[in-house]
Scaffold this motif. Structure first.
Motif, PDB file in Angstrom:
ATOM      1  N   SER A  50      -9.545   6.101  21.532  1.00  0.00           N
ATOM      2  CA  SER A  50      -9.815   5.090  20.516  1.00  0.00           C
ATOM      3  C   SER A  50     -11.320   4.814  20.423  1.00  0.00           C
ATOM      4  O   SER A  50     -11.878   4.703  19.326  1.00  0.00           O
ATOM      5  CB  SER A  50      -9.061   3.805  20.841  1.00  0.00           C
ATOM      6  OG  SER A  50      -9.342   2.818  19.890  1.00  0.00           O
ATOM      7  N   ASN A  53     -12.988   7.961  18.851  1.00  0.00           N
ATOM      8  CA  ASN A  53     -12.744   8.052  17.400  1.00  0.00           C
ATOM      9  C   ASN A  53     -13.541   7.017  16.621  1.00  0.00           C
ATOM     10  O   ASN A  53     -14.067   7.308  15.547  1.00  0.00           O
ATOM     11  CB  ASN A  53     -11.251   7.917  17.096  1.00  0.00           C
ATOM     12  CG  ASN A  53     -10.475   9.153  17.475  1.00  0.00           C
ATOM     13  OD1 ASN A  53     -11.015  10.249  17.538  1.00  0.00           O
ATOM     14  ND2 ASN A  53      -9.191   8.978  17.745  1.00  0.00           N
ATOM     15  N   THR A  54     -13.635   5.812  17.155  1.00  0.00           N
ATOM     16  CA  THR A  54     -14.383   4.748  16.482  1.00  0.00           C
ATOM     17  C   THR A  54     -15.868   5.075  16.436  1.00  0.00           C
ATOM     18  O   THR A  54     -16.507   4.961  15.382  1.00  0.00           O
ATOM     19  CB  THR A  54     -14.151   3.390  17.175  1.00  0.00           C
ATOM     20  OG1 THR A  54     -12.743   3.089  17.133  1.00  0.00           O
ATOM     21  CG2 THR A  54     -14.928   2.273  16.498  1.00  0.00           C
TER      22      THR A  54
END
Length: 66
Positions: A50, A53-54
């Motif tokens: 996460s 990806n951010t």
């Protein structure tokens, strides 16, 4: 060049301010902490993928807008 750099920095700050709080905080935390995705994941309890990806999404948007 320093004026050019300051202009870009101002532009980057303006763009970053348009991201939602989660994206902005993760991106800044990653770059300011000098920690790996794995270390950040352990530290703040968010899955490594996460965070990756951010950060990747924000970097791409910055690249496209600057």
């Amino acid at each position: 060049t320093s004026i050019h750099s300051q202009k870009n920095l101002g532009k980057i700050k303006k763009i970053i301010s348009t991201f939602d709080e989660y994206e902005r905080n993760l991106f800044l935390l990653y770059y300011e902490s000098d920690m790996t995705f794995k270390e950040l994941s352990k530290e703040i309890g968010i899955p490594k993928l996460s965070i990756y990806n951010t950060v990747r999404k924000v970097k791409k948007q910055l690249k496209d807008l600057v």
